[in-house]
Design an enzyme around this catalytic site. Structure first.
Site, PDB file in Angstrom:
ATOM      1  N   GLN A 233       0.957  -1.207  -0.077  1.00 46.76           N
ATOM      2  CA  GLN A 233      -0.009   0.140   0.116  1.00 46.76           C
ATOM      3  C   GLN A 233       0.877   1.116  -0.018  1.00 46.76           C
ATOM      4  O   GLN A 233       1.746   1.501   1.020  1.00 46.76           O
ATOM      5  CB  GLN A 233      -0.759   0.049   1.199  1.00 46.76           C
ATOM      6  CG  GLN A 233      -1.634   1.154   1.301  1.00 46.76           C
ATOM      7  CD  GLN A 233      -2.913   1.349   2.582  1.00 46.76           C
ATOM      8  OE1 GLN A 233      -1.996   1.897   3.447  1.00 46.76           O
ATOM      9  NE2 GLN A 233      -3.866   0.933   2.374  1.00 46.76           N
TER      10      GLN A 233
ATOM     11  N   HIS B 212      -3.158   4.281  -1.506  1.00 46.98           N
ATOM     12  CA  HIS B 212      -4.122   4.652  -0.378  1.00 46.98           C
ATOM     13  C   HIS B 212      -4.585   5.978  -0.716  1.00 46.98           C
ATOM     14  O   HIS B 212      -4.321   7.223  -0.411  1.00 46.98           O
ATOM     15  CB  HIS B 212      -3.014   4.860   0.920  1.00 46.98           C
ATOM     16  CG  HIS B 212      -3.971   4.624   2.299  1.00 46.98           C
ATOM     17  ND1 HIS B 212      -5.288   4.835   2.460  1.00 46.98           N
ATOM     18  CD2 HIS B 212      -3.586   4.416   3.552  1.00 46.98           C
ATOM     19  CE1 HIS B 212      -5.830   4.775   3.483  1.00 46.98           C
ATOM     20  NE2 HIS B 212      -4.782   4.467   4.241  1.00 46.98           N
ATOM     21  N   GLY B 213      -5.989   6.000  -0.859  1.00 48.97           N
ATOM     22  CA  GLY B 213      -6.947   7.157  -1.003  1.00 48.97           C
ATOM     23  C   GLY B 213      -7.906   7.219  -0.255  1.00 48.97           C
ATOM     24  O   GLY B 213      -9.033   8.042  -0.417  1.00 48.97           O
TER      25      GLY B 213
ATOM     26  N   HIS C 165      -9.426   7.525   4.154  1.00 48.97           N
ATOM     27  CA  HIS C 165      -9.468   7.820   5.605  1.00 48.97           C
ATOM     28  C   HIS C 165      -8.688   9.301   5.992  1.00 48.97           C
ATOM     29  O   HIS C 165      -8.150   9.507   7.055  1.00 48.97           O
ATOM     30  CB  HIS C 165      -8.466   6.788   6.434  1.00 48.97           C
ATOM     31  CG  HIS C 165      -8.831   5.390   6.007  1.00 48.97           C
ATOM     32  ND1 HIS C 165      -7.968   4.416   6.345  1.00 48.97           N
ATOM     33  CD2 HIS C 165      -9.901   5.118   5.542  1.00 48.97           C
ATOM     34  CE1 HIS C 165      -8.640   3.132   6.184  1.00 48.97           C
ATOM     35  NE2 HIS C 165      -9.783   3.526   5.721  1.00 48.97           N
TER      36      HIS C 165
ATOM     37  N   TYR D 238      -6.158  10.957   4.272  1.00 49.78           N
ATOM     38  CA  TYR D 238      -4.933  11.146   4.020  1.00 49.78           C
ATOM     39  C   TYR D 238      -4.987  11.713   2.440  1.00 49.78           C
ATOM     40  O   TYR D 238      -5.942  12.236   1.786  1.00 49.78           O
ATOM     41  CB  TYR D 238      -4.135   9.780   3.784  1.00 49.78           C
ATOM     42  CG  TYR D 238      -4.278   9.266   5.248  1.00 49.78           C
ATOM     43  CD1 TYR D 238      -3.410   9.666   6.335  1.00 49.78           C
ATOM     44  CD2 TYR D 238      -4.714   7.892   5.235  1.00 49.78           C
ATOM     45  CE1 TYR D 238      -3.592   9.033   7.617  1.00 49.78           C
ATOM     46  CE2 TYR D 238      -4.570   6.979   6.684  1.00 49.78           C
ATOM     47  CZ  TYR D 238      -4.087   7.833   7.620  1.00 49.78           C
ATOM     48  OH  TYR D 238      -3.951   7.398   8.922  1.00 49.78           O
TER      49      TYR D 238
ATOM     50  N   ARG E 137      -7.825   2.322  -2.845  1.00 54.30           N
ATOM     51  CA  ARG E 137      -8.704   2.303  -1.549  1.00 54.30           C
ATOM     52  C   ARG E 137      -9.227   3.616  -1.490  1.00 54.30           C
ATOM     53  O   ARG E 137      -8.482   4.769  -1.270  1.00 54.30           O
ATOM     54  CB  ARG E 137      -7.595   1.670  -0.484  1.00 54.30           C
ATOM     55  CG  ARG E 137      -8.403   1.665   0.736  1.00 54.30           C
ATOM     56  CD  ARG E 137      -7.755   1.160   1.928  1.00 54.30           C
ATOM     57  NE  ARG E 137      -8.475   0.188   2.884  1.00 54.30           N
ATOM     58  CZ  ARG E 137      -8.298  -0.073   4.129  1.00 54.30           C
ATOM     59  NH1 ARG E 137      -7.435   0.617   4.605  1.00 54.30           N
ATOM     60  NH2 ARG E 137      -9.012  -0.951   4.874  1.00 54.30           N
TER      61      ARG E 137
END
Length: 371
Positions: free
Chosen positions: A107, A174-175, A177, A179, A227
Site C-alpha cells: 500500500q 491509499h486514497g 481515511h 490522507y 482504496r
C-alpha cells in the site's frame, strides 16, 4: 467465538484481476504497525507477513508505506517504499509470502495533512495538503504547489515501479481515511480554484493523475488497487459522495485512468452504503462501488471480530457469526469479490485456515489491549 460457524465455502474460490492471481477471497487488510526502524523492513516484518500467508490468507495488502515525496508521513519507524535498503527488506517479504502460496501488494501512502504539526520524520519539512486545511477545518501546514503535486505524482509512480521490479503482484494506492489523495476528494479539505478543485468529479483530478502515472510506469498488465472511504480519521460520519450518482462521478475518472480493483473501506461491512429510501435495499458501499464502476471490489469492516466499530445510528448484527452469514450473503449477491480482515488476523494469523478446515472453536479472538 462460538463453534457454530457459517459455511464460507463460496469464498474459498480463486480470484483474478490483471496480474493478481489469488487462491481465495480473503485478504489481509493494511494495518500500520510502526515496527520498521529507520523505515527499513526487517526480519520481524518478514515473519509478520509470512505467518499470515502460512495461515491461509490469499492476498496480503501491506501496511501503508511512505512514497518518496515531501512530507509523506510523520514517523521514522513506518516503512518506506524507496531506497536500496528498504527495497532489500521488501524483497525478503515478497519472497517469504510467495513461498507460502500467497499474493502480496504494497500500500503506497502519503499522509497529507494527517501528518500533523510535529512530525519526527523530516521534521524540517512543512506538512502539505490541498489547501492547508486539516480534517477539522483548521489551517495547518502549506498548500501544495503545482511543483509539489508533480513530485507527489512522481513519488507514487516511482514506488509502483519498484514494487513491480521486486516481484509484487500489484500495488494499492491509499486514497482513504483523510490522507492526501482523500483530501483532494473531500470538499472540506479541498478549496482549490485550479483544475484540482471544484465539483466532485473535478476533485478526483489529482487522484486520477496519480493512477495514470502509475499505469504509465508499470504498463497495462500490473494490477492497480485503489482504496477509498467515506469516513475520515476522527470524523466517522463524513461523506464525500452523498448518493450513488455522486459516487459514480467521483470514481469514474479513476476507472478511466487505469484502476483495476477498488477497495471500499468501511468500518461495518453490513451497513447500507446509502439511504436509498428503501429498507429493502441493503447494498453496502462495496456493492455500490461495483455497480457504478464495473470493477472488482474488496470489502472490509469488522469482519471476524466480536467487538465492532459502531455508532448510535448503525445497528449491530447480533454476533460475529451472524455477521459472517451476512458477509456470505453479500458475496452471493455479487456485492464484492474479496474481503479484507484486519484485527482478526492480528489476533490469529491462522484465522482463514481454521475457518476452512472446520476449526472455528480454535480461533484466537481479538482483544483490544489497554493503552
Amino acid at each position: 467465538m462460538s463453534s457454530v460457524a457459517p459455511s464460507l465455502d463460496p469464498l474459498f474460490t480463486p480470484f483474478t484481476a490483471s496480474s493478481l492471481r489469488v487462491r481465495n477471497r480473503f485478504a489481509m487488510a493494511p494495518m500500520t504497525r510502526a515496527k520498521s526502524p529507520g523505515g527499513i523492513p526487517n526480519a520481524e516484518n518478514v515473519e509478520h507477513y509470512r505467518s499470515r500467508a502460512a495461515g491461509g490468507v490469499g492476498l496480503i495488502i501491506t501496511e501503508g508505506t511512505y512514497i518518496n515525496a515531501p512530507a509523506a508521513g510523520p514517523r521514522t519507524d513506518v516503512p518506506r517504499f524507496y531506497g536500496e535498503q528498504s527495497a532489500a527488506g521488501w524483497s525478503a517479504i515478497v519472497d517469504a509470502v510467495h513461498a507460502e502460496g500467497t499474493s502480496i501488494i504494497p500500500q503506497l501512502w502519503h499522509t497529507g495533512v494527517a501528518r500533523g504539526e510535529t512530525p519526527d520524520f523530516d521534521a524540517h519539512v512543512p506538512t502539505v495538503s490541498p489547501s492547508a486545511i486539516d480534517l477539522f477545518g483548521k489551517e495547518l501546514g502549506a498548500e501544495l504547489t503545482i511543483a509539489d503535486i508533480d513530485r507527489v505524482i512522481a513519488g507514487f509512480a516511482e514506488s509502483a515501479k519498484l514494487a513491480q521490479e521486486l516481484g509484487f503482484d500489484g500495488v494499492e494506492l491509499h486514497g482513504a481515511h483523510g490522507y492526501l489523495l482523500d483530501e483532494f476528494f473531500w470538499e472540506r479539505t479541498n478549496k482549490r480554484s485550479d483544475r484540482f478543485g471544484g465539483s466532485i468529479g473535478e476533485r478526483a483530478t489529482l487522484p486520477a493523475e496519480v493512477v495514470a502515472a502509475v499505469r504509465d510506469a508499470v504498463g497495462p498488465d500490473f494490477a492497480i488497487v485503489y482504496r477509498y472511504s467515506q469516513w475520515k480519521a476522527g470524523n466517522y460520519d463524513a461523506q464525500v459522495a452523498e448518493n450513488p450518482t455522486e459516487l459514480e462521478a467521483l470514481l469514474t475518472p479513476l476507472v478511466t485512468a487505469g484502476v483495476d480493483v477498488f477497495h471500499s473501506s468501511t468500518r461495518r461491512h453490513w451497513v447500507p452504503g446509502f439511504d436509498s429510501g428503501s429498507a429493502s435495499d441493503p447494498t453496502g458501499l462495496a456493492g455500490w462501488t461495483k455497480k457504478v464502476t464495473g470493477r472488482p471490489v474488496i470489502t472490509v469492516g469488522s469482519v471476524g471480530v466480536d467487538s465492532v466499530f459502531q455508532s448510535e445510528d448503525s445497528p449491530i448484527a447480533e454476533s460475529s457469526w451472524r455477521r459472517l452469514e451476512i458477509l456470505r450473503e453479500q458475496f452471493e449477491r455479487g456485492e464484492f469479490d474479496v474481503v479484507a480482515l484486519g484485527r482478526a488476523l492480528l489476533a490469529d494469523p491462522a484465522w482463514v485456515d481454521k475457518i476452512q478446515t472446520g476449526r472455528p472453536d480454535e480461533i484466537v479472538a481479538f482483544q483490544k489491549r489497554a493503552s
